[in-house]
Design a protein around this motif. Structure first.
Motif, PDB file in Angstrom:
ATOM      1  N   VAL A 163      74.232 -14.912  47.696  1.00  0.00           N
ATOM      2  CA  VAL A 163      72.819 -14.519  47.775  1.00  0.00           C
ATOM      3  C   VAL A 163      72.694 -13.301  48.690  1.00  0.00           C
ATOM      4  O   VAL A 163      72.009 -12.332  48.375  1.00  0.00           O
ATOM      5  N   ILE A 164      73.380 -13.372  49.825  1.00  0.00           N
ATOM      6  CA  ILE A 164      73.475 -12.213  50.710  1.00  0.00           C
ATOM      7  C   ILE A 164      74.886 -11.675  50.541  1.00  0.00           C
ATOM      8  O   ILE A 164      75.849 -12.447  50.550  1.00  0.00           O
ATOM      9  N   CYS A 165      75.009 -10.351  50.377  1.00  0.00           N
ATOM     10  CA  CYS A 165      76.265  -9.843  49.841  1.00  0.00           C
ATOM     11  C   CYS A 165      77.421  -9.824  50.825  1.00  0.00           C
ATOM     12  O   CYS A 165      78.564  -9.741  50.411  1.00  0.00           O
ATOM     13  N   GLN A 218      64.305 -10.091  49.439  1.00  0.00           N
ATOM     14  CA  GLN A 218      65.252  -9.086  48.966  1.00  0.00           C
ATOM     15  C   GLN A 218      64.526  -8.044  48.131  1.00  0.00           C
ATOM     16  O   GLN A 218      63.662  -8.385  47.318  1.00  0.00           O
ATOM     17  N   HIS A 219      64.877  -6.789  48.329  1.00  0.00           N
ATOM     18  CA  HIS A 219      64.243  -5.736  47.536  1.00  0.00           C
ATOM     19  C   HIS A 219      64.604  -5.878  46.064  1.00  0.00           C
ATOM     20  O   HIS A 219      65.727  -6.242  45.735  1.00  0.00           O
ATOM     21  N   GLU A 220      63.632  -5.536  45.235  1.00  0.00           N
ATOM     22  CA  GLU A 220      63.918  -5.458  43.808  1.00  0.00           C
ATOM     23  C   GLU A 220      64.844  -4.269  43.597  1.00  0.00           C
ATOM     24  O   GLU A 220      64.861  -3.327  44.379  1.00  0.00           O
ATOM     25  N   ARG A 221      65.559  -4.323  42.499  1.00  0.00           N
ATOM     26  CA  ARG A 221      66.483  -3.213  42.192  1.00  0.00           C
ATOM     27  C   ARG A 221      65.758  -1.866  42.250  1.00  0.00           C
ATOM     28  O   ARG A 221      66.267  -0.894  42.793  1.00  0.00           O
ATOM     29  N   MET A 241      64.522  -0.449  45.799  1.00  0.00           N
ATOM     30  CA  MET A 241      65.507  -0.066  46.793  1.00  0.00           C
ATOM     31  C   MET A 241      65.416   1.437  47.079  1.00  0.00           C
ATOM     32  O   MET A 241      65.192   2.230  46.177  1.00  0.00           O
ATOM     33  N   ALA A 242      65.590   1.775  48.339  1.00  0.00           N
ATOM     34  CA  ALA A 242      65.566   3.183  48.716  1.00  0.00           C
ATOM     35  C   ALA A 242      66.716   3.927  48.050  1.00  0.00           C
ATOM     36  O   ALA A 242      67.676   3.310  47.587  1.00  0.00           O
ATOM     37  N   HIS A 243      66.603   5.239  48.050  1.00  0.00           N
ATOM     38  CA  HIS A 243      67.618   6.035  47.360  1.00  0.00           C
ATOM     39  C   HIS A 243      69.016   5.818  47.929  1.00  0.00           C
ATOM     40  O   HIS A 243      69.994   6.087  47.286  1.00  0.00           O
ATOM     41  N   TYR A 244      69.089   5.323  49.153  1.00  0.00           N
ATOM     42  CA  TYR A 244      70.402   5.187  49.787  1.00  0.00           C
ATOM     43  C   TYR A 244      70.928   3.757  49.808  1.00  0.00           C
ATOM     44  O   TYR A 244      72.053   3.526  50.181  1.00  0.00           O
ATOM     45  N   ALA A 245      70.099   2.786  49.474  1.00  0.00           N
ATOM     46  CA  ALA A 245      70.470   1.408  49.790  1.00  0.00           C
ATOM     47  C   ALA A 245      71.240   0.729  48.673  1.00  0.00           C
ATOM     48  O   ALA A 245      70.957   0.903  47.487  1.00  0.00           O
ATOM     49  N   ALA A 246      72.237  -0.041  49.078  1.00  0.00           N
ATOM     50  CA  ALA A 246      72.985  -0.836  48.125  1.00  0.00           C
ATOM     51  C   ALA A 246      72.401  -2.246  48.038  1.00  0.00           C
ATOM     52  O   ALA A 246      72.395  -2.869  46.988  1.00  0.00           O
ATOM     53  N   ASP A 247      71.909  -2.742  49.153  1.00  0.00           N
ATOM     54  CA  ASP A 247      71.233  -4.038  49.166  1.00  0.00           C
ATOM     55  C   ASP A 247      70.283  -3.992  50.348  1.00  0.00           C
ATOM     56  O   ASP A 247      70.547  -3.312  51.330  1.00  0.00           O
ATOM     57  N   CYS A 248      69.156  -4.672  50.215  1.00  0.00           N
ATOM     58  CA  CYS A 248      68.204  -4.595  51.318  1.00  0.00           C
ATOM     59  C   CYS A 248      67.337  -5.838  51.370  1.00  0.00           C
ATOM     60  O   CYS A 248      66.824  -6.284  50.349  1.00  0.00           O
ATOM     61  N   TRP A 249      67.247  -6.408  52.561  1.00  0.00           N
ATOM     62  CA  TRP A 249      66.365  -7.543  52.786  1.00  0.00           C
ATOM     63  C   TRP A 249      65.323  -7.150  53.831  1.00  0.00           C
ATOM     64  O   TRP A 249      65.666  -6.590  54.871  1.00  0.00           O
ATOM     65  N   ASP A 250      64.086  -7.462  53.528  1.00  0.00           N
ATOM     66  CA  ASP A 250      63.024  -7.231  54.499  1.00  0.00           C
ATOM     67  C   ASP A 250      62.700  -8.519  55.231  1.00  0.00           C
ATOM     68  O   ASP A 250      62.557  -9.564  54.595  1.00  0.00           O
ATOM     69  N   ALA A 251      62.594  -8.429  56.555  1.00  0.00           N
ATOM     70  CA  ALA A 251      61.961  -9.528  57.278  1.00  0.00           C
ATOM     71  C   ALA A 251      60.468  -9.298  57.143  1.00  0.00           C
ATOM     72  O   ALA A 251      59.973  -8.220  57.466  1.00  0.00           O
ATOM     73  N   GLU A 281      56.164  -6.218  55.618  1.00  0.00           N
ATOM     74  CA  GLU A 281      57.515  -5.885  56.072  1.00  0.00           C
ATOM     75  C   GLU A 281      57.474  -5.461  57.530  1.00  0.00           C
ATOM     76  O   GLU A 281      56.700  -4.583  57.897  1.00  0.00           O
ATOM     77  N   ILE A 282      58.288  -6.095  58.357  1.00  0.00           N
ATOM     78  CA  ILE A 282      58.361  -5.640  59.740  1.00  0.00           C
ATOM     79  C   ILE A 282      59.765  -5.156  60.122  1.00  0.00           C
ATOM     80  O   ILE A 282      59.917  -4.390  61.050  1.00  0.00           O
ATOM     81  N   VAL A 283      60.769  -5.627  59.389  1.00  0.00           N
ATOM     82  CA  VAL A 283      62.132  -5.158  59.618  1.00  0.00           C
ATOM     83  C   VAL A 283      62.801  -5.015  58.254  1.00  0.00           C
ATOM     84  O   VAL A 283      62.624  -5.881  57.403  1.00  0.00           O
ATOM     85  N   GLY A 284      63.529  -3.946  58.065  1.00  0.00           N
ATOM     86  CA  GLY A 284      64.312  -3.802  56.839  1.00  0.00           C
ATOM     87  C   GLY A 284      65.780  -3.803  57.204  1.00  0.00           C
ATOM     88  O   GLY A 284      66.193  -3.080  58.098  1.00  0.00           O
ATOM     89  N   ILE A 285      66.545  -4.677  56.550  1.00  0.00           N
ATOM     90  CA  ILE A 285      67.962  -4.745  56.872  1.00  0.00           C
ATOM     91  C   ILE A 285      68.730  -4.344  55.620  1.00  0.00           C
ATOM     92  O   ILE A 285      68.774  -5.092  54.645  1.00  0.00           O
ATOM     93  N   ALA A 286      69.293  -3.130  55.665  1.00  0.00           N
ATOM     94  CA  ALA A 286      69.864  -2.557  54.456  1.00  0.00           C
ATOM     95  C   ALA A 286      71.355  -2.325  54.620  1.00  0.00           C
ATOM     96  O   ALA A 286      71.837  -2.028  55.706  1.00  0.00           O
ATOM     97  N   ASP A 287      72.072  -2.489  53.515  1.00  0.00           N
ATOM     98  CA  ASP A 287      73.440  -2.011  53.442  1.00  0.00           C
ATOM     99  C   ASP A 287      73.357  -0.631  52.808  1.00  0.00           C
ATOM    100  O   ASP A 287      73.128  -0.503  51.614  1.00  0.00           O
ATOM    101  N   ARG A 288      73.499   0.400  53.622  1.00  0.00           N
ATOM    102  CA  ARG A 288      73.335   1.759  53.117  1.00  0.00           C
ATOM    103  C   ARG A 288      74.623   2.284  52.519  1.00  0.00           C
ATOM    104  O   ARG A 288      74.691   3.435  52.096  1.00  0.00           O
ATOM    105  N   GLY A 289      75.647   1.443  52.483  1.00  0.00           N
ATOM    106  CA  GLY A 289      76.913   1.867  51.914  1.00  0.00           C
ATOM    107  C   GLY A 289      77.420   3.103  52.635  1.00  0.00           C
ATOM    108  O   GLY A 289      77.263   3.246  53.841  1.00  0.00           O
ATOM    109  N   CYS A 290      78.049   4.016  51.869  1.00  0.00           N
ATOM    110  CA  CYS A 290      78.575   5.223  52.494  1.00  0.00           C
ATOM    111  C   CYS A 290      77.660   6.399  52.195  1.00  0.00           C
ATOM    112  O   CYS A 290      78.031   7.545  52.391  1.00  0.00           O
ATOM    113  N   TRP A 291      76.481   6.114  51.709  1.00  0.00           N
ATOM    114  CA  TRP A 291      75.603   7.171  51.208  1.00  0.00           C
ATOM    115  C   TRP A 291      75.378   8.293  52.213  1.00  0.00           C
ATOM    116  O   TRP A 291      75.620   9.455  51.928  1.00  0.00           O
TER     117      TRP A 291
END
Length: 567
Positions: free
Chosen positions: A256-258, A287-290, A293-303, A313-323
């Motif tokens: 569920v969380i990558c 979790q953000h919908e596909r 997702m921001a242009h840089y994000a691979a996965d993102c969950w908002d608190a 949304e008060i916190v965004g926790i994103a896997d920005r990959g290597c973007w």
RNA sequence: GCAGGUGUAAUCUAGUUGGUUAGGAUUUUAGCCUUCCAAGCUAAACGCCCGGGUUCGAAUCCCGGCACCUGCACCA
């Protein structure tokens, strides 16, 4: 309760003021008053300590203005520009790229002119009323400015603090003695020229954020303390529609969380928010919908916190990959990789091209050396028809086999260069501050109060003389001074009835009050009153240095209570 | 940016067929009183969002601006 009650209290009591109010105000801008500033500072300090002392992150402070290329590289200049058209009859605004979705495979890459032409030639009309559409206008959410006098260089106010960390990655990586993971935080302002700021401090044009960028090995997204928290629960709303409460461990196992590190920092965020008084019942991760997702994000969950405005949304926790790092490598030409050392160096043999500089020089003159370098970097396997193609200064050159040899080389490889991946917990400080206020807001009859957590309350102790006479005031003032000098914020008040003074403190979220009365003169004790329960106990004045610290840490104060004094 | 609604003191609010000095409550300040939860008394301070127009006269009507709320759109 609604937001206007909270905002009205905030203004009345000095937490928030609309900016430039004497000139009529500006939408989307607020100033923090004395109490708001103190409270926000407390939140920042708690956050900072969790990341630096707790998780070993380092903090930096970078510029808020940057040259255009930084935000070209980050993607913000292009991604932030929405192309708008307006209907000439009903005035409705639409996004031009959305209107031509069916007419073009990828409308987002079209230029203004091409979009315009497409709209004209295909006769696209206003979806609302069928009216004629205006020409395409750019609306960029970035604040543009000029660096230096005259025409200067184009610059932008940063839309996030993160870029200041990414552009410093080579410096910071070296500071961290060339090791991953590397965690960096920054607290500061960002700027977005919002089309329609609303809802008080929830959407502002100039706003405060606390961002953490954690650079990790792309192949190792574990976290050392993951096991310590794997049984902790998270409330999750995944983008496949499932709502569930899972442990951190389960969420990663079930995919569920990558990855572990993302999950760990989701838990970490949850604990931070709870520690400053955000209500756990009104907190969830979505979790953000596909396509969200921001242009840089691979996965993102908002608190998200439940506010009177709805889930926010008060916190965004994103896997920005290597973007981000990849982009800055591309735009700056600087090596922003991390070197991943193997446990034991590999010895590899491979074929390589060895240019014949003696032939290249005479034939290509000044270009010869560059072509030679390019050949050295080319894999011989790419040879076609006994020639390879290299690109030098934007021009392609076909170099025949006669110009080089292919040799077998032995290389010792002690590691590989990797572009680190970035895990980013990004906190909207204004939203978090407001959430604390709204979650702490309570009405008791006609009275309003803030049940702020002691950790963030701007004032920790109200100190009062029961009567401002008979030396009670002198004693109280001395106690007040002693507590302040010990580093704890107090407020001395001798005006009005004692009840009114308690109420004033309740309203600004002061957790405790100390009252000097006639008994103080006799036996050296004072009453300590707790805000939420309204209960009072008597403690010795000489114990106050201990007691004040202890209660702020949530200690049970029974040990300090004077035997027969409590009521 | 569009449409609709709203705008009276620090806060909440009364008040327009256009008409004397805009009323109340809370808060704040000074004083009196008061031995623990917004008590009471006296006094004071503070207001018609801004600008223009109509009118003998505008908080009230008209126009423009600004701000707030709701909806649309946007929200990395």
């Amino acid at each position: 309760m609604d937001a206007s009650d909270v905002l009205s209290l905030c203004k009345r009591r000095g937490f928030l003021y609309p900016s430039y109010e004497i000139y009529g105000g500006v939408a989307g801008m607020y100033d923090y008053g004395p109490l708001g500033t103190a409270m926000r500072n407390n939140i920042v300090e708690i956050w900072r300590r969790l990341y630096t002392l707790g998780e070993g992150f380092v903090e930096i402070d970078s510029e808020t203005v940057g040259p255009e290329i930084v935000f070209k590289a980050s993607g913000h200049v292009d991604e932030f520009a929405d192309k708008m058209v307006k209907c000439r009859s009903c005035e409705e605004a639409h996004r031009a790229d959305h209107l031509v979705k069916e007419l073009h495979p990828n409308p987002s890459i079209l230029k203004d002119k091409e979009l315009d032409d497409l709209i004209r030639t295909r006769g696209v009309t206003c979806p609302a009323c069928g009216g004629e559409l205006s020409t395409v206008e750019e609306f960029n959410l970035m604040f543009k400015t000029v660096i230096g006098p005259g025409s200067g260089r184009v610059g932008y106010l940063r839309p996030e603090t993160a870029q200041g960390i990414f552009v410093n990655f080579p410096n910071l990586y070296r500071f961290n003695r060339e090791k991953l993971p590397l965690g960096v935080i920054q607290v500061g302002r960002g700027y977005r020229n919002e089309i329609s700021p609303r809802q008080g401090v929830i959407r502002m044009r100039e706003f405060n954020m606390m961002e953490a960028e954690l650079f990790v090995d792309p192949e190792d997204k574990g976290w050392p303390r993951f096991n310590d928290v794997k049984d902790e629960k998270l409330k999750l709303f995944a983008n496949d529609g499932r709502e569930m409460e899972l442990t951190v461990g389960e969420a990663v196992e079930q995919g569920v969380i990558c990855n572990q590190v993302l999950a760990y920092f989701m838990w970490f965020t949850q604990e931070f928010l709870k520690s400053i008084g955000v209500d756990g019942e009104r907190l969830r991760f979505r979790q953000h919908e596909r396509d969200e997702m921001a242009h840089y994000a691979a996965d993102c969950w908002d608190a998200e916190a439940l506010l009177s405005f709805g889930w926010t949304e008060i916190v965004g926790i994103a896997d920005r990959g290597c973007w981000d790092l990849s982009r800055h490598i591309k735009f700056s030409g600087v090596d922003m990789t991390a070197f991943k050392r193997f446990d034991t160096p590999h010895e590899v043999e491979r074929d390589a091209i060895k240019p014949k500089y003696g032939l290249l020089g005479p034939k290509y003159k000044a270009l010869g050396a560059k072509i030679g370098k390019a050949l050295e970097a080319t894999d011989p396997a790419l040879m076609e028809n006994n020639a390879v193609t290299v690109e030098v200064d934007g021009e392609k050159h076909v170099i025949g086999k006669e110009m080089f040899d292919i040799v077998r080389v032995k290389e010792k490889v002690s590691g590989v260069k990797v572009i680190p991946h970035v895990i980013e917990p990004s906190h909207g400080l204004d939203r978090i501050t407001y959430t604390c206020l709204e979650h702490a807001y309570a009405q008791k009859g006609d009275m309003e109060m803030l049940r702020l957590s002691a950790a963030i309350a701007p004032i920790k102790f109200g100190v009062f003389p029961l009567m401002a006479r008979d030396d009670l005031d002198k004693v109280a003032m001395q106690i007040d001074e002693d507590i302040r000098y010990s580093g704890i914020e107090t407020f001395y008040d001798d005006s009005g009835s004692i009840g009114r003074r308690y109420a004033r403190m309740d309203e600004i979220g002061t957790p405790y009050c100390i009252t000097v009365d006639y008994q103080t003169i006799e036996d050296g004790t004072v009453t300590l009153r707790e805000r939420d329960s309204q209960s009072q106990v008597r403690v010795n004045v000489k114990d106050l240095p201990l007691v004040t610290r202890a209660v702020l840490c949530g200690a049970n104060i029974d040990q300090f209570v004077v035997a027969d004094g409590s009521e």
